[in-house]
Design a protein around this motif. Structure first.
Motif, mmCIF file in Angstrom:
data_model
loop_
_atom_site.group_PDB
_atom_site.id
_atom_site.type_symbol
_atom_site.label_atom_id
_atom_site.label_comp_id
_atom_site.label_asym_id
_atom_site.label_seq_id
_atom_site.Cartn_x
_atom_site.Cartn_y
_atom_site.Cartn_z
ATOM 1 N N PRO A 1 0.832 -1.211 0.000
ATOM 2 C CA PRO A 1 0.000 0.000 0.000
ATOM 3 C C PRO A 1 0.862 1.254 0.000
ATOM 4 O O PRO A 1 1.976 1.267 0.524
ATOM 5 N N GLU B 1 -13.667 -2.594 -1.222
ATOM 6 C CA GLU B 1 -12.348 -2.801 -1.811
ATOM 7 C C GLU B 1 -11.314 -1.831 -1.255
ATOM 8 O O GLU B 1 -10.114 -2.029 -1.439
ATOM 9 N N SER C 1 -9.200 0.016 1.789
ATOM 10 C CA SER C 1 -8.695 -0.436 3.077
ATOM 11 C C SER C 1 -9.487 0.207 4.219
ATOM 12 O O SER C 1 -10.200 1.201 4.035
ATOM 13 N N VAL C 2 -9.329 -0.378 5.393
ATOM 14 C CA VAL C 2 -9.954 0.192 6.584
ATOM 15 C C VAL C 2 -9.470 1.625 6.790
ATOM 16 O O VAL C 2 -10.253 2.531 7.108
ATOM 17 N N GLU D 1 -8.429 3.842 4.553
ATOM 18 C CA GLU D 1 -9.035 4.765 3.590
ATOM 19 C C GLU D 1 -10.504 5.011 3.912
ATOM 20 O O GLU D 1 -11.006 6.137 3.782
ATOM 21 N N ASN D 2 -11.212 3.970 4.327
ATOM 22 C CA ASN D 2 -12.624 4.145 4.699
ATOM 23 C C ASN D 2 -12.771 5.098 5.869
ATOM 24 O O ASN D 2 -13.632 5.985 5.862
ATOM 25 N N TYR E 1 -5.795 -4.002 11.512
ATOM 26 C CA TYR E 1 -6.489 -4.135 10.228
ATOM 27 C C TYR E 1 -6.380 -2.872 9.362
ATOM 28 O O TYR E 1 -7.175 -2.677 8.451
ATOM 29 N N HIS F 1 -4.622 -1.821 6.855
ATOM 30 C CA HIS F 1 -4.529 -1.952 5.405
ATOM 31 C C HIS F 1 -5.329 -3.139 4.866
ATOM 32 O O HIS F 1 -5.150 -3.545 3.720
ATOM 33 N N THR F 2 -6.231 -3.658 5.685
ATOM 34 C CA THR F 2 -7.099 -4.760 5.258
ATOM 35 C C THR F 2 -8.294 -4.199 4.501
ATOM 36 O O THR F 2 -8.882 -3.199 4.922
ATOM 37 N N PRO F 3 -8.671 -4.822 3.376
ATOM 38 C CA PRO F 3 -9.897 -4.370 2.700
ATOM 39 C C PRO F 3 -11.089 -4.448 3.654
ATOM 40 O O PRO F 3 -11.311 -5.476 4.293
#
Length: 588
Positions: free
Chosen positions: A317, A429, A431-432, A434-435, A479, A481-483
């Protein structure tokens, strides 16, 4: 960052070396792939990511081509002035068309783009001074600092440079605050508005960027061909551009290049082979393309590039230095017990159905207020009235001393109200991190140009550092960088709370936050809400888990049939006969 530059450097290397090792015909073919890629890049942003299907991009290509053709052949001006004129005209036309057509929803939007695409195509053929359907000829060569850009080899270098620059700018945009806002448009515009994002503005910006890229392609095409006529700017060509992104990767910048290359090469092969099979060409290749697109949509809906990426090692990422990021400014919290939101006499009707009648409640700073009631009691309607999704027919809502009924969710979010949703609204889609960073959108100021030039590093690092802090605060630090879509439902609800906290709210509206959580997760959530209450935050939650509510809330409001039934402390509510009757059918 260096890894992201490697493909761009490879693209420039191909553009520079191709004329030295390939025959002129193949270099020309590469040039056309580059021209088509510019248009396809805009369509990826507009359609694949922004969710706005357009059949009219070829018309913008025509504007760029004709603007330069007219100025250079009829007025003897420089092609560079033709480029500026083409971009300026495209900006005006795209802004006007965008304001008209982007308000359309569903299938009406593509129909609208089809209409103005056809109109502009016939305008090119019938407007006096544009040469009719025979077009304009003998366009001059482009000159840059004494470099005569005339042959296919010269154009290969120029197109390669402009294509690499466009990829760099759009990649920067998509990995910025503005890019995150754009990525909400396709599936979660309502959520985006609640986070303070101006979705109408983002839609228009995307539409204009796609149009300007198309106009740039048209300018290059005109001076490469040195002849301009309406045929390449028809709706049929607009459909081919859509084929390109569907084939390569509908939501991928590099998929635009792959799709343009595949369609151009396949089309060239078919034009050589099909006449031998059918005895004529007559656009028979379009039949093949139609079948190919259907197969891709059936078996690789995201395009071929995601399929290729699935068998390659995952890329790391994109990261920024967050340790030294400056802290974002914070709101001053009101005194504990001060009324934050007061609703009085709310009425909401849907035709003959009265969903809320004479509803009211008060939420204080540093307190947790719960809104409960049987299914169908009107809780969701009231929640949507308070957050601006719905406008009441009567009554008033005062937040922090200001009346807010009738304001948009975006305006209410900017005042300091943040919310979660009954049905989780995350971008699966993304990452956590970015959300959650979407929640901080209103706390940033970097505009489109700064984002594209990657001049917002300091602010972007601050926004991501704030998102990281909120994720760690809710216990999901591992989490980052986890989708988000790969997390269990309970953790997704916690991500929504972190996103809401990222906006630095005064009042937090939680819609069934404990739904789907295990016992341990509920306890952790209760501890978090108690911590937020201690920090002065006001919380209003709609919840069905009575054990969770009774152990947490300072004040409870009970609804039945859209009207207030009771209000008081948890103990008072548990002993209220009317509440017991509503929930349990009465008291023995």
């Amino acid at each position: 960052m260096a890894l992201r530059l490697i493909p761009l450097l490879a693209l420039l290397l191909v553009a520079g070396l191709a004329p030295l090792v390939l025959p002129a015909f193949h270099v020309t073919l590469l040039n056309y792939i580059g021209l088509y890629s510019l248009v396809a890049l805009g369509l990826v942003l507009l359609t694949g990511i922004g969710g706005m299907t357009s059949f009219g991009q070829a018309a913008f290509v025509g504007i760029g081509a004709y603007a330069s053709a007219v100025l250079t052949t009829q007025y003897g001006l420089s092609p560079w002035l033709g480029l500026l004129a083409g971009l300026a005209i495209t900006l005006v036309v795209a802004t006007s068309l965008g304001l008209l057509t982007l308000r359309l929803a569903g299938h009406y939007l593509p129909i609208g783009t089809l209409a103005w695409g056809l109109a502009l195509f016939y305008l090119f053929g019938n407007l006096p001074g544009l040469g009719g359907f025979g077009g304009l000829q003998n366009l001059p060569n482009i000159e840059l600092l004494g470099w005569q850009i005339s042959g296919s080899a010269d154009f290969a270098v120029l197109i390669g440079l402009l294509l690499a620059a466009s990829l760099w700018l759009l990649d920067n945009l998509l990995h910025s605050r503005q890019g995150r806002a754009i990525r909400t448009l396709k599936e979660s515009a309502g959520m985006a508005e609640a986070m303070g994002i101006d979705t109408a503005r983002s839609r228009l910006q995307v539409f204009i960027i796609a149009a300007l890229l198309a106009a740039l392609s048209g300018w290059l095409y005109a001076h490469l061909q040195r002849v301009v006529n309406p045929t390449p700017f028809s709706v049929v060509m607009g459909i081919e551009y859509l084929f390109m992104i569907v084939l390569g990767g509908v939501a991928s910048l590099w998929g635009a290049l792959l799709g343009a290359a595949l369609l151009t090469l396949i089309k060239q092969v078919l034009q050589d082979v099909l006449p031998q099979l059918f005895g004529h060409a007559d656009n028979v290749e379009m039949i093949f393309f139609g079948v190919l697109v259907i197969l891709v949509l059936q078996y690789a809906r995201g395009g071929l590039l995601p399929v290729l990426r699935s068998v390659l090692p995952a890329s790391r990422p994109r990261t920024l230095a967050l340790d030294d990021a400056p802290a974002l400014p914070r709101r001053s919290m009101p005194a504990a017990g001060k009324p934050l939101m007061v609703a009085q006499g709310l009425l909401k009707q849907f035709g003959g159905l009265v969903a809320n009648k004479n509803m009211g409640l008060s939420v204080n700073a540093a307190e947790v207020t719960a809104l409960i009631g049987p299914n169908g009691a009107g809780k969701s309607t009231l929640f949507n009235l308070l957050s601006g999704v719905l406008t009441p027919n009567a009554g008033q809502i005062i937040f922090n001393g200001q009346r807010i009924e009738g304001l948009s969710p975006r305006a209410i979010a900017h005042l300091g109200v943040s919310r979660t949703f009954q049905h989780v609204r995350l971008l699966g889609e993304m990452s956590v991190l970015e959300n959650v960073a979407l929640g901080a959108h209103a706390r940033g100021k970097a505009g489109l140009l700064r984002s594209m030039l990657h001049l917002e590093r300091k602010e972007e690092a601050a926004l991501l550092a704030e998102a990281t802090r909120q994720i760690q605060r809710v216990g999901l630090g591992e989490y980052l960088h986890t989708p988000a879509g790969s997390l269990p439902l309970g953790q997704q609800r916690i991500v929504e709370i972190a996103r809401a906290l990222c906006s630095d709210p005064l009042l937090l509206l939680l819609d069934e936050p404990a739904a789907g959580l295990r016992h341990g997760e509920k306890q952790a959530l209760a501890q978090l809400l108690e911590q937020l209450r201690g920090e002065g935050l006001g919380v209003l939650l709609v919840e069905h888990d009575m054990e969770f509510v009774m152990g947490l809330a300072d004040h409870i409001v009970v609804m039945e049939f859209g009207q207030p039934l009771a209000s008081g402390t948890p103990l008072q509510i548990q002993q209220n006969p009317a509440v017991l009757a509503a929930y349990l059918g009465g008291v023995e």
